[in-house]
Design a protein around this motif. Sequence first.
Motif, mmCIF file in Angstrom:
data_model
loop_
_atom_site.group_PDB
_atom_site.id
_atom_site.type_symbol
_atom_site.label_atom_id
_atom_site.label_comp_id
_atom_site.label_asym_id
_atom_site.label_seq_id
_atom_site.Cartn_x
_atom_site.Cartn_y
_atom_site.Cartn_z
ATOM 1 N N TYR A 138 -1.626 0.663 -3.173
ATOM 2 C CA TYR A 138 -0.948 1.663 -3.993
ATOM 3 C C TYR A 138 0.503 1.847 -3.562
ATOM 4 N N ARG A 139 0.741 1.729 -2.254
ATOM 5 C CA ARG A 139 2.141 1.816 -1.803
ATOM 6 C C ARG A 139 2.957 0.675 -2.402
ATOM 7 N N GLN A 140 2.307 -0.484 -2.527
ATOM 8 C CA GLN A 140 2.996 -1.629 -3.096
ATOM 9 C C GLN A 140 3.308 -1.383 -4.579
ATOM 10 N N ARG A 141 2.399 -0.677 -5.255
ATOM 11 C CA ARG A 141 2.684 -0.304 -6.649
ATOM 12 C C ARG A 141 3.889 0.625 -6.713
ATOM 13 N N VAL A 142 3.968 1.549 -5.757
ATOM 14 C CA VAL A 142 5.120 2.456 -5.725
ATOM 15 C C VAL A 142 6.398 1.638 -5.521
ATOM 16 N N GLY A 143 6.327 0.656 -4.622
ATOM 17 C CA GLY A 143 7.483 -0.203 -4.370
ATOM 18 C C GLY A 143 7.900 -0.958 -5.630
ATOM 19 N N LEU A 144 6.891 -1.442 -6.366
ATOM 20 C CA LEU A 144 7.177 -2.149 -7.622
ATOM 21 C C LEU A 144 7.792 -1.197 -8.649
ATOM 22 N N ALA A 145 7.200 -0.032 -8.785
ATOM 23 C CA ALA A 145 7.713 0.951 -9.750
ATOM 24 C C ALA A 145 9.161 1.304 -9.410
ATOM 25 N N ARG A 146 9.431 1.467 -8.121
ATOM 26 C CA ARG A 146 10.798 1.784 -7.694
ATOM 27 C C ARG A 146 11.764 0.642 -8.032
ATOM 28 N N ALA A 147 11.293 -0.607 -7.797
ATOM 29 C CA ALA A 147 12.154 -1.759 -8.073
ATOM 30 C C ALA A 147 12.459 -1.886 -9.574
ATOM 31 N N LEU A 148 11.570 -1.352 -10.420
ATOM 32 C CA LEU A 148 11.700 -1.547 -11.864
ATOM 33 C C LEU A 148 12.227 -0.331 -12.610
ATOM 34 N N ILE A 149 12.495 0.744 -11.879
ATOM 35 C CA ILE A 149 12.794 2.033 -12.520
ATOM 36 C C ILE A 149 13.992 1.947 -13.475
ATOM 37 N N HIS A 150 14.963 1.107 -13.158
ATOM 38 C CA HIS A 150 16.188 1.028 -13.959
ATOM 39 C C HIS A 150 16.140 -0.129 -14.959
ATOM 40 N N ASP A 151 14.937 -0.642 -15.204
ATOM 41 C CA ASP A 151 14.715 -1.706 -16.179
ATOM 42 C C ASP A 151 15.604 -2.934 -15.941
ATOM 43 N N GLN A 153 16.875 -6.831 -15.350
ATOM 44 C CA GLN A 153 16.589 -8.103 -16.017
ATOM 45 C C GLN A 153 16.039 -9.142 -15.048
ATOM 46 N N VAL A 154 16.431 -9.006 -13.786
ATOM 47 C CA VAL A 154 16.019 -9.965 -12.771
ATOM 48 C C VAL A 154 15.237 -9.206 -11.692
ATOM 49 N N ILE A 155 14.040 -9.708 -11.388
ATOM 50 C CA ILE A 155 13.170 -9.008 -10.444
ATOM 51 C C ILE A 155 12.913 -9.915 -9.247
ATOM 52 N N ILE A 156 13.155 -9.385 -8.056
ATOM 53 C CA ILE A 156 12.995 -10.178 -6.845
ATOM 54 C C ILE A 156 11.989 -9.511 -5.927
ATOM 55 N N LEU A 157 10.881 -10.211 -5.699
ATOM 56 C CA LEU A 157 9.801 -9.644 -4.895
ATOM 57 C C LEU A 157 9.626 -10.501 -3.650
ATOM 58 N N ASP A 158 9.848 -9.900 -2.484
ATOM 59 C CA ASP A 158 9.764 -10.649 -1.234
ATOM 60 C C ASP A 158 8.390 -10.424 -0.600
ATOM 61 N N GLU A 159 7.557 -11.453 -0.587
ATOM 62 C CA GLU A 159 6.200 -11.382 -0.027
ATOM 63 C C GLU A 159 5.455 -10.137 -0.518
ATOM 64 N N PRO A 160 5.304 -9.977 -1.836
ATOM 65 C CA PRO A 160 4.765 -8.700 -2.347
ATOM 66 C C PRO A 160 3.282 -8.480 -2.109
ATOM 67 N N THR A 161 2.533 -9.513 -1.732
ATOM 68 C CA THR A 161 1.085 -9.312 -1.579
ATOM 69 C C THR A 161 0.600 -9.419 -0.133
ATOM 70 N N THR A 162 1.545 -9.565 0.795
ATOM 71 C CA THR A 162 1.154 -9.677 2.205
ATOM 72 C C THR A 162 0.379 -8.435 2.650
ATOM 73 N N GLY A 163 -0.749 -8.660 3.295
ATOM 74 C CA GLY A 163 -1.508 -7.549 3.860
ATOM 75 C C GLY A 163 -2.405 -6.806 2.890
ATOM 76 N N LEU A 164 -2.524 -7.299 1.657
ATOM 77 C CA LEU A 164 -3.391 -6.624 0.693
ATOM 78 C C LEU A 164 -4.816 -7.192 0.767
ATOM 79 N N ASP A 165 -5.803 -6.354 0.498
ATOM 80 C CA ASP A 165 -7.175 -6.870 0.466
ATOM 81 C C ASP A 165 -7.397 -7.571 -0.882
#
Length: 223
Positions: A138-151, A153-165
């Motif tokens: 869920y924290r990762q979702r918050v991070g994603l939401a924060r990264a996308l808040i300003h809509d 055009q280019v999205i950069i995700l650095d190791e976004p799934t590390t440590g997830l079950d």
Amino acid sequence: MSLEVSQLTKLYGNQKALDEVSFSATPGRILGFLGPNGAGKSTTMKVITGYISANSGVVSVMGKDPVNSPKEVSKLIGYLPEHNPLYLDMYVREFLEFSGGLYGMSGQTLKSRTREMLNRTGLEPEQHKKIGQLSKGYRQRVGLARALIHDPQVIILDEPTTGLDPNQLVEIRSLIQEVAKEKTLILSTHIMQEVEAICHDVVIINKGKILASDSLSNLKSGV
Ligand code: ADP
Ligand code: ADP
């Protein structure tokens, strides 16, 4: 091309972290930026976002470069760093509104955009919780939401799934596929399965050099 990286070279002291790195990314296709730890992935992402500067080379984000147009580029890019900085004492909704405020959003625009992001990332039921109370997924979702808040055009995700079950992994991957539609998305990872699961194109980096750059299907069939 909405994102073009050309001949980036970056030195830390006299150690070469990037050696003439070039590649480009296309809207609607998820680009996997694949390489082992220490390959230069985070350094590349940080140069693209303008967080650090390269010794030489050029970055073009929708025709703008982060050195001469840092403000424009920060509006065009949504960045989820590997060590995602979240304020654990803030409430989810409060944090997103705060983050949108940093992009100059306010009033109804900020409120409706925050609501939309809570919706899209499945965070609506958690919006009144403190970030510190949330699971890693869920924290990762918050991070994603924060990264996308300003809509962006280019999205950069650095190791976004590390440590997830495994369950969180599936959910975050489908969320990434969802947000990638019509946007340019770069996903940096050291895991080939991650690229096979959701990427269309792949750029392989090792010791600061690009080894391959192709569509996933071409790469797998050995073309
Ligand atoms: P990756 O993200 O692929 O793990 P990095 O871009 O973090 O790789 O690192 C590439 C190389 O640069 C590594 O050898 C790393 O130790 C080095 N490096 C990264 N950041 C710094 C820094 N701030 N100072 C010195 N060396 C660094
Ligand atoms: P990342 O892979 O995102 O760079 P790290 O945990 O490797 O994260 O590094 C954390 C911080 O330390 C980053 O700011 C990175 O630039 C810096 N760093 C990484 N490697 C080195 C190094 N060899 N010397 C100095 N700083 C480094």
